[in-house]
Scaffold this motif. Structure first.
Motif, PDB file in Angstrom:
ATOM      1  N   ASN A 591      32.215 -45.054  21.649  1.00 54.74           N
ATOM      2  CA  ASN A 591      33.262 -44.236  22.256  1.00 54.74           C
ATOM      3  C   ASN A 591      34.493 -44.200  21.354  1.00 54.74           C
ATOM      4  OD1 ASN A 591      34.964 -42.858  23.958  1.00 54.74           O
ATOM      5  ND2 ASN A 591      35.271 -44.557  25.364  1.00 54.74           N
ATOM      6  N   TYR A 593      37.168 -42.952  21.911  1.00 52.65           N
ATOM      7  CA  TYR A 593      38.357 -43.092  22.754  1.00 52.65           C
ATOM      8  C   TYR A 593      38.407 -44.429  23.472  1.00 52.65           C
ATOM      9  CZ  TYR A 593      39.361 -38.191  21.952  1.00 52.65           C
ATOM     10  OH  TYR A 593      39.666 -36.999  21.345  1.00 52.65           O
ATOM     11  N   VAL A 714      29.358 -40.058  28.168  1.00 52.47           N
ATOM     12  CA  VAL A 714      30.625 -39.457  27.725  1.00 52.47           C
ATOM     13  C   VAL A 714      31.788 -39.810  28.649  1.00 52.47           C
ATOM     14  CG1 VAL A 714      29.506 -37.523  26.579  1.00 52.47           C
ATOM     15  CG2 VAL A 714      30.139 -37.307  28.998  1.00 52.47           C
ATOM     16  N   LYS A 792      33.907 -33.537  24.223  1.00 51.73           N
ATOM     17  CA  LYS A 792      33.593 -34.792  23.534  1.00 51.73           C
ATOM     18  C   LYS A 792      32.257 -34.731  22.795  1.00 51.73           C
ATOM     19  CE  LYS A 792      34.215 -39.652  24.805  1.00 51.73           C
ATOM     20  NZ  LYS A 792      34.328 -40.560  25.959  1.00 51.73           N
ATOM     21  N   GLN A 795      32.580 -33.442  19.120  1.00 52.22           N
ATOM     22  CA  GLN A 795      33.642 -34.016  18.291  1.00 52.22           C
ATOM     23  C   GLN A 795      33.061 -34.769  17.090  1.00 52.22           C
ATOM     24  OE1 GLN A 795      35.895 -36.467  20.941  1.00 52.22           O
ATOM     25  NE2 GLN A 795      37.042 -34.772  21.818  1.00 52.22           N
ATOM     26  N   PRO A 816      39.772 -35.916  25.758  1.00 52.05           N
ATOM     27  CA  PRO A 816      38.685 -34.938  25.780  1.00 52.05           C
ATOM     28  C   PRO A 816      38.520 -34.317  27.153  1.00 52.05           C
ATOM     29  CG  PRO A 816      37.799 -37.168  25.798  1.00 52.05           C
ATOM     30  CD  PRO A 816      39.277 -37.296  25.609  1.00 52.05           C
TER      31      PRO A 816
END
Length: 877
Positions: A591, A593, A714, A792, A795, A816
């Motif tokens: 991830n 993020y 996600v 996402k 990306q 996202p």
């Protein structure tokens, strides 16, 4: 023009300076100041591994929200009001009260000096407020176009924004030549090359000389440019400021336009520009990086656009505006087209003036305010109705200090219902301005909000023998990773690498794909057993450091930080046998993020380290002795421990548990016994909010573990989505309320704050951070491909610093799509500006507004909303 027209001036901020309309009189010494002023239109953007929430408009809060919204639409075609579909969805879900929508309309009509009968104006506005589009058949009707030529010349009251688009963007809009996109593509390429210096096998030549010089050396060989462009760029000055001035002169940008023009270019790629701005603030060696970025960008624009100069003058849009205004009256105001020829000039003026003022921006502003007021009214009803509920006074067994993070609210609520436990809310760095260095690491990182600077360094240490063994094992892991990375980047070894690593990585991929929970747990266990990290101690005692920050605290500083933390959380008496200082962090796999799910204020740093430091200081006998003399008496059998709230799994992990007194041990056993049930309850609540494909989970714990370990997931958790309010008050105010995980809760007792300093600190620190988080979620929802980061799934992590869409886009600045939307059609985050609620007498709030000009400005300019609950329970906003 006889004076500078800065962006600040155009929206009301006065500047006492004049710049003659001759470019030669702008010197190189003026450029840094103009770039600094222009940089307020973007926010600094740090690496995504150190993700820190920042308001995209943090430099524009001295302007009205509505005016900034109009300016952004005009200069970049970016809309920061919620779209029509989003507003209608909110209405359909019952989140907007139609009565409050009508109330907003009436409030606006009352504020106007109407030149029309009230019923006529109201009928038009009410119909327009339905947010329907004007029919294309009506807009293209021949009789409407014929009517325009017969009307009297009317001076419409259109507010001038004084915006200045880049020439490349203007050309693209006027002619369709994709010059702005070509320019962005070139700039992105060079930014990636420069910022990727530590992540590539072949770094950008001459990178150590700076961005502009490295670019200037190589751009003349760029195969994407033609011969004449090479020759032009080859002759550019060697220094960035000189090149920037030369390019501005060549493009005929006058002195009064320079700041506007720089702003427009910074807004063209706010992500890459924001990264350059952030880098320029980190070290003196790169302080001119934003100037270099603008020099590269505008010089490239000159080279690309030169064959097309001069551009044709922009055409007036008055005629098309008249068409829309008259069509609006025909569609919403029941005024047929043929009726216009019978109106006098003053009547035509009155009708068109109302239509100009009641434009789409105003209509959606009224909808947004009704949405915000609906939430406030329902929150008010919940809090005020439950204030009278009495709670039986029972001895408190455990007191737990949580971060104000909205994800703490459901956990606090469930924990308080599970037993005689009391919770507090405080900023999750616990007031400790520290930089942390974990065992064996040569790298330290700040563990406090990004708006602050660390003042102390705290290191982990272990016995020499244990550390030596641990360091050998750790270096083995590091060496394997480094070797793998080098082989992957090298041209020859990268051909051999799949043959060597393929079988092992394939097994890992299959395990993580089909058994994510078990695989993740197994890999973590293997790593833990291999490393065998020993028990550690913290360097809390002061040691002067020859380089960098001092290590540890002096005795006076220890007392100061403990006193400050206890005062901020309102825990200065009636201590329970066990006090838990609880930081928070998250856990997810694959991830980019991941850091965004840790502390939103502290650049992705978890609060666990700070919790351990504070708990250790609170257990110091010497600190307690001095605090006791100051009136904060901590009982001898009270013990402080440290834990970390893992928000993905909703469980507490113990970080520091010293020797416990008998009473503290009983309390510790008691809370440990109820934590599994608390976690199960909060996990079930959390899973019910996540998209679940329509089925229920039998085992919430197993399911949240899968979400955290599945590398194809996600959306491991919602983070702080749907945050909407910040409550500063006692826990008694909200203890009986289910706040749905939407509220930041900061403990505050006005009766212990005679001079208002605690309230001022909360507003200046935690409330400001909460507002930044709120507006970053807001921007990511209303403008997902400009202030968010899009989908996402598509990306790409680039340059080791951030993400792009595909292989060449702006460096994405926000969250996202999956962090704010349930699906492509259904939103999750409600884009509401933060509501700050203060429980205190009216004169406390008045004093705050009088002394805190920045906060007062945010309230007045519409960036934040404010409400107050006085000691009698009356709510005012």
């Amino acid at each position: 023009m006889d004076g500078t027209l800065t962006f600040s001036e155009q929206l009301g901020l006065k500047q006492e300076m004049e710049i003659p309309d001759v470019l030669d009189l702008v010197s190189t010494s003026d450029i840094p100041n103009l770039v600094s002023l222009a940089s307020r239109v973007i926010a600094p953007l740090g690496p995504i591994s150190e993700f820190a929430a920042r308001s995209p408009w943090m430099g524009l809060e001295n302007q009205f929200f509505d005016e900034v919204a109009r300016w952004l639409k005009d200069i970049r075609d970016v809309d920061i009001y919620p779209g029509v579909s989003l507003l209608r969805d909110a209405m359909n879900r019952g989140e907007i009260d139609p009565k409050l929508l009508d109330k907003g309309l009436q409030r606006w009509l009352d504020s106007q000096s109407l030149q029309l009968p009230r019923d006529v104006a109201e009928r038009f506005c009410r119909a327009a407020l339905e947010l329907d589009d004007l029919p294309s058949v009506l807009l293209e009707a021949p009789e409407l176009k014929n009517l325009i030529g017969k009307l009297s010349v009317i001076d419409l009251p259109i507010k001038q924004q004084h915006s200045l688009q880049t020439l490349s963007f203007r050309m693209e809009q006027q002619t369709g030549v994709k010059l702005a996109r070509d320019l962005d593509r070139h700039v992105i390429k060079w930014c990636k090359l420069f910022l990727d210096g530590s992540h590539t096998a072949w770094s950008l030549p001459s990178r150590e000389e700076g961005f502009y010089r490295a670019w200037h050396r190589l751009v003349q060989y760029d195969p994407a440019l033609n011969y004449s462009q090479h020759q032009l760029l080859k002759k550019c000055p060697r220094e960035a400021i000189d090149a920037l001035m030369e390019a501005l002169a060549a493009l005929e940008i006058s002195p009064c336009q320079i700041q506007h023009y720089l702003e427009a270019h910074l807004l063209s790629l706010p992500g890459w520009a924001g990264m350059m701005l952030w880098r320029s603030q980190q070290t003196p060696e790169e302080e001119s990086l934003l100037i270099e970025y603008l020099a590269v960008r505008i010089t490239l624009e000159w080279a690309l656009i030169k064959p097309y100069l001069p551009l044709p003058e922009q055409q007036s849009e008055d005629q098309s505006l008249h068409v829309r205004l008259i069509a609006a009256w025909a569609h919403w105001g029941d005024l047929p087209l043929e009726a216009w020829s019978h109106l006098s000039a003053s009547q035509q003026q009155a009708y068109l003036t109302l239509a100009v003022y009641f434009d789409e921006f105003l209509r959606r502003r009224i909808w947004l305010e009704a949405w915000e007021e609906t939430y406030e009214e329902r929150l008010k009803a919940m809090i005020t109705s439950k204030q009278s509920i009495s709670h039986a006074e029972t001895p408190v067994l455990v007191q737990v200090a949580f971060c104000i993070d909205t994800r703490s609210e459901p956990f606090r609520r469930a924990l308080e219902k599970a037993g005689p436990f009391e919770t507090f809310g405080v900023a999750g760095f616990f007031g400790l301005p520290i930089e942390t260095c974990k065992l064996g690491s040569s790298h330290s990182h700040a563990s406090l909000p990004v708006m602050l600077k660390p003042q102390h360094k705290i290191k982990e240490s272990a016995s020499a023998f244990a550390f030596r063994q641990y360091e050998q094992r750790r270096q083995t892991v590091i060496s394997v990773k480094h070797t793998f990375q080098i082989m992957k980047q090298n041209v020859l070894t990268s051909l051999l690498l799949p043959e060597v690593s393929g079988p092992w990585l394939s097994l890992q991929m299959l395990a993580r794909s089909f058994f994510p929970r078990k695989a993740g747990r197994t890999f973590r266990k293997l790593r833990h057993e291999w490393l065998q990290k020993p028990s550690t101690e913290l360097s809390l005692d002061y040691m002067d450091s020859e380089v960098g920050l001092p290590i540890g605290f002096s005795e006076e500083e220890k007392v100061y930080y403990v006193r400050q933390a206890l005062n901020m959380m309102g825990l200065t008496k009636n201590f329970s046998p066990l006090v838990i200082i609880c930081g928070h962090g998250s856990h997810s796999t694959n991830n980019p993020y991941a850091a965004a799910l840790d502390c939103g204020a502290c650049g992705g740093a978890s609060g666990g380290f700070n919790a351990r430091v504070l708990a250790t200081l609170c257990n110091s006998p010497k600190v307690r002795e001095i605090l006791g003399n100051d009136g904060i008496s901590i009982p001898k059998d009270t013990v402080f421990v440290a834990a970390e709230h893992i928000t993905t799994l909703n469980e507490l992990r113990w970080l520091y548990v010293p020797e416990l007194s008998e009473a503290a041990q009983e309390a510790f056993d008691g809370i440990r016994g109820v934590l599994p049930k608390v976690s199960e309850h909060v996990n079930a609540e959390q899973l019910s909010r996540l998209p679940s494909l329509g089925f229920r989970f039998k085992h919430p714990k197993i399911e949240v573990q899968r979400f955290a370990e599945d590398w194809s997931e996600v959306r491991p958790e919602w983070g702080l989505a749907r945050n909407a309010a910040f409550i500063i008050g006692t826990r008694q105010l909200t203890k009986a309320c289910d706040l749905d995980g939407r509220v930041f809760l900061h403990s505050y007792d006005w009766q212990k704050d005679d001079n208002g300093s605690l309230l001022s600190n909360i507003i200046a620190g935690p409330a400001t951070v909460a507002q930044w988080i709120n507006l970053q979620y807001y921007g990511s929802t209303v403008a997902p491909y400009y202030y968010g980061s899009g989908n996402k799934v598509t990306q790409t992590v680039t340059a080791g610093v951030g993400v792009m869409q595909g292989n060449a886009s702006d460096l994405l600045v926000g969250f996202p799509w999956q962090s704010v939307m349930k699906s492509d059609e259904e939103f999750y985050h409600a884009p509401l500006r933060l509501l700050v609620i203060i429980e205190a007498p009216e004169h406390y709030v008045e004093r705050l507004l009088a002394h805190d000009a920045a906060f007062c400005q945010k309230v007045q300019n519409g960036w934040i909303r404010l409400a107050m609950i006085d000691p009698k329970g009356r709510w005012e906003s």
